[in-house]
Design an enzyme around this catalytic site. Structure first.
Site, mmCIF file in Angstrom:
data_model
loop_
_atom_site.group_PDB
_atom_site.id
_atom_site.type_symbol
_atom_site.label_atom_id
_atom_site.label_comp_id
_atom_site.label_asym_id
_atom_site.label_seq_id
_atom_site.Cartn_x
_atom_site.Cartn_y
_atom_site.Cartn_z
ATOM 1 N N LYS A 44 6.776 -0.888 4.355
ATOM 2 C CA LYS A 44 7.580 0.331 4.324
ATOM 3 C C LYS A 44 6.866 1.521 4.966
ATOM 4 O O LYS A 44 5.660 1.531 5.179
ATOM 5 C CB LYS A 44 8.025 0.632 2.896
ATOM 6 C CG LYS A 44 9.099 -0.355 2.430
ATOM 7 C CD LYS A 44 9.691 -0.017 1.083
ATOM 8 C CE LYS A 44 10.829 -0.998 0.762
ATOM 9 N NZ LYS A 44 11.426 -0.734 -0.568
ATOM 10 N N ARG A 47 8.633 -8.375 -3.647
ATOM 11 C CA ARG A 47 9.552 -8.773 -2.582
ATOM 12 C C ARG A 47 8.867 -8.470 -1.254
ATOM 13 O O ARG A 47 8.538 -7.320 -0.976
ATOM 14 C CB ARG A 47 10.865 -7.996 -2.715
ATOM 15 C CG ARG A 47 11.923 -8.324 -1.670
ATOM 16 C CD ARG A 47 13.177 -7.488 -1.922
ATOM 17 N NE ARG A 47 14.238 -7.778 -0.961
ATOM 18 C CZ ARG A 47 14.384 -7.170 0.213
ATOM 19 N NH1 ARG A 47 13.509 -6.230 0.575
ATOM 20 N NH2 ARG A 47 15.370 -7.491 1.025
#
Length: 282
Positions: free
Chosen positions: A221, A261
């Site tokens: 991210k 995840r």
């Protein structure tokens, strides 16, 4: 004759690894790579072979600024791949905010709904989950991708996110969803600044203390790229954020997270093995 040694105490339960399968043209990390049915199924199977406990299939990008696709397009992208992976005996989740897409995915073989809206985007989602008895990942969410970053304002990000997640849990339970089927996710990167993300990461134990399995999803991210920016201020490219992602995963395991995840399943499985071996040696 020496006395037989007592058997070693069992190690900790292994955290769950959820492998990301984006069947989308515009996801921030791997958009377009798995649009082909064969490529999607092969990648899902590969992740399972590398150690993914769940393959998370998504047909709509939720990156910051992403535009929505219609439900028919989203469904068409995912159902055949889900069916093929489920037929291979893999545990599959559907990454969607739409009840109709979730229902089609469950019919195809998905047994988990990963809803980044925590049930807020579609009021019918709770009914689908309750009626089918699948597990439901409730993520902290304040709005769709196109404008979510404008909503990144908190008095106290840890307390506010906890309270808003607890509201989603209460709504789910009121709708008849089994408590044991709920998993929480603090929503790293969703209506959060980098500072918010780090603050949440440092306080994951408080979310674990809510009493529900906790999913942590930081993979590749933007805040990791920002942390690792070069001398000119250019963020680290998406494909070069795996070491940072692994570090956050280990910290999440240590905080008691149920799972992570990730895009890089093989590396995460290796890191999990090291973490577990260390825990067994205590």
């Amino acid at each position: 004759m020496t006395e037989p040694q007592a058997s070693a105490a069992p190690g900790p339960a292994l955290p769950t690894i959820i492998g990301i399968l984006n069947i989308t043209p515009d996801s921030f990390s791997d958009g377009g790579r798995y649009l082909d049915f064969g490529d999607a199924v092969a990648h899902g199977a590969q992740m399972a072979a590398e150690g993914a406990d769940i393959v998370d299939v998504g047909g709509e990008s939720t990156r910051p600024g992403a535009e929505r696709v219609d439900a028919a397009t989203e469904t068409a992208r995912v159902v055949d791949a889900i069916a093929a992976l489920a037929e291979r005996g893999l545990t599959v989740s559907i990454d969607t905010t739409r009840a109709a897409v979730a229902a089609a995915a469950i019919e195809a073989g998905a047994s988990v709904v990963n809803d980044v809206s925590g049930g807020l985007a579609d009021p019918d989602m709770a009914r689908v989950v309750a009626d089918t008895g699948v597990r439901w990942i409730l993520m902290h969410w304040r709005g769709h991708s196109a404008d979510m970053q404008r909503l990144a304002h908190y008095d106290n990000v840890v307390a506010d996110v906890k309270a808003e997640l607890e509201d989603r849990v209460e709504a789910a339970l009121d709708s008849g969803v089994d408590r044991d089927n709920l998993i929480l996710d603090p929503g790293i990167g969703f209506a959060k600044t980098a500072e918010h993300n780090w603050r949440l990461s440092a306080h994951l134990h408080e979310f674990v203390a809510l009493g529900y399995p906790l999913l942590f999803a930081s993979s590749r991210k933007t805040y990791l790229g920002k942390l690792l920016e070069d001398e000119s201020g250019k963020p680290r490219p998406v494909g070069q954020r795996e070491a940072a992602t692994l570090a956050t995963s280990i910290l999440a395991f240590e905080a008691g997270a149920w799972g992570v995840r990730v895009h890089d399943v093989a590396g995460t499985a290796d890191a999990r093995a090291v973490w577990a071996a260390t825990k067994r040696a205590l």
